[in-house]
Motif scaffolding. Structure first.
Motif, mmCIF file in Angstrom:
data_model
loop_
_atom_site.group_PDB
_atom_site.id
_atom_site.type_symbol
_atom_site.label_atom_id
_atom_site.label_comp_id
_atom_site.label_asym_id
_atom_site.label_seq_id
_atom_site.Cartn_x
_atom_site.Cartn_y
_atom_site.Cartn_z
ATOM 1 N N ASN A 85 78.486 55.084 -16.849
ATOM 2 C CA ASN A 85 78.603 53.915 -17.729
ATOM 3 C C ASN A 85 77.322 53.099 -17.653
ATOM 4 N N ASN A 86 76.853 52.879 -16.436
ATOM 5 C CA ASN A 86 75.568 52.221 -16.256
ATOM 6 C C ASN A 86 74.955 52.629 -14.926
ATOM 7 N N GLN A 131 72.313 51.011 -11.836
ATOM 8 C CA GLN A 131 71.739 49.769 -11.356
ATOM 9 C C GLN A 131 70.761 50.056 -10.221
ATOM 10 N N ARG A 154 77.667 53.578 -11.887
ATOM 11 C CA ARG A 154 79.050 53.347 -12.278
ATOM 12 C C ARG A 154 79.440 54.499 -13.183
ATOM 13 N N ASN A 165 87.294 54.619 -15.849
ATOM 14 C CA ASN A 165 87.705 53.221 -15.788
ATOM 15 C C ASN A 165 87.513 52.579 -14.421
ATOM 16 N N THR A 166 87.278 53.391 -13.401
ATOM 17 C CA THR A 166 87.136 52.812 -12.074
ATOM 18 C C THR A 166 85.944 51.874 -12.020
ATOM 19 N N GLY A 167 86.076 50.801 -11.263
ATOM 20 C CA GLY A 167 85.000 49.832 -11.169
ATOM 21 C C GLY A 167 84.026 50.091 -10.044
ATOM 22 N N LYS A 168 84.189 51.201 -9.342
ATOM 23 C CA LYS A 168 83.375 51.365 -8.143
ATOM 24 C C LYS A 168 81.961 51.796 -8.481
ATOM 25 N N LEU A 169 81.054 51.422 -7.616
ATOM 26 C CA LEU A 169 79.652 51.824 -7.693
ATOM 27 C C LEU A 169 79.347 52.732 -6.520
ATOM 28 N N ILE A 170 78.672 53.822 -6.803
ATOM 29 C CA ILE A 170 78.264 54.759 -5.769
ATOM 30 C C ILE A 170 76.764 54.681 -5.628
ATOM 31 N N PHE A 171 76.310 54.524 -4.380
ATOM 32 C CA PHE A 171 74.893 54.314 -4.116
ATOM 33 C C PHE A 171 74.198 55.586 -3.694
#
Lengths: 114, 112
Positions: free
Chosen positions: B30-31, B33, B92, B96-102
């Motif tokens: 989705n995006n 960062q 992301r 629909n999950t809001g989690k971010l994976i680094f």
């Protein structure tokens, strides 16, 4: 400014102890996260929560549990601390806006388990 | 895992030079960062680029995103000693999950 406050900057615990790491945010964010950071492994997601009383497992939930009774507070619990849980723990929060879910991090809690 | 993979792991440059860091990933997003972390501190958000964007600027930072190659780059121009830090990309997913994976991060050292 959004603030994410982690209750303890440094903790030293003994193997087998129950450990609580507290995190509070003051911007009414829906999402809250717990990561651990280890050298060479980057940040790994332990648990996250997208609403009060809701939680989802991240990539490494084993040995951890979480609690979110109020929107602003997200607690990480180590039921029986072990030496391999020695790490930097980072709490973060974000609004639930899919195209703009920027995380705000706390300063981190460095846990040493002896 | 949809973790981003960053390259290089470490980068050392002289003040005034440009620094480029890359992030590759495997799933739809989705995006994406970019965050910065000074030693022993929490992460600070730098810039977000959405999946339908190709390039964004913020001050001395330029981020590109190529969804066909599943890769992104962060360029810091005219680097300063104060830019010394670790830089992380975070994804992301398209669900629909809001989690971010680094990702694992790039450690940048800027020598005065």
């Amino acid at each position: 400014d959004v603030k994410v406050t982690q209750s303890s900057r440094y903790l030293v615990k003994r193997t087998g102890e129950k450990v609580f790491l507290e995190c509070v945010q003051d911007m009414d964010h829906e999402n809250m996260f717990w990561y651990r950071q280890d050298p060479g492994l980057g940040l790994r997601l332990i648990y996250f929560s997208y609403d009060v009383k809701m939680k989802e497992k991240g990539d490494i939930p084993e040995g951890y549990s979480v609690s979110r009774e109020k929107k602003e507070r997200f607690s990480l619990i180590l039921e029986s601390a072990s030496t391999n849980q020695t790490s930097m723990y980072l709490c973060a929060s974000s609004p639930e806006i899919p195209g703009a879910n920027v995380l705000t991090f706390g300063a981190g809690s460095r846990l040493t388990v002896l | 895992s949809q973790q981003g993979e960053e390259d290089p792991q470490a980068l050392s440059i002289q003040e005034g030079e440009n620094a480029t860091m890359n992030c590759s990933y495997k799933t739809s997003i989705n995006n994406l960062q970019w965050y910065r972390q000074n030693s022993g501190r929490g992460l600070v958000h730098l810039i977000l680029i959405r999946s339908n964007e190709r390039e964004k600027h913020s001050g001395r930072l330029r981020v590109t995103l190529d969804t066909s190659k599943k890769s992104s780059s962060l360029l810091i121009t005219a680097s300063r000693a104060a830019d010394t830090a670790s830089y992380f990309c975070a994804l992301r997913g398209a669900g629909n999950t809001g989690k971010l994976i680094f990702g694992q991060g790039t450690t940048l050292q800027v020598k005065p």
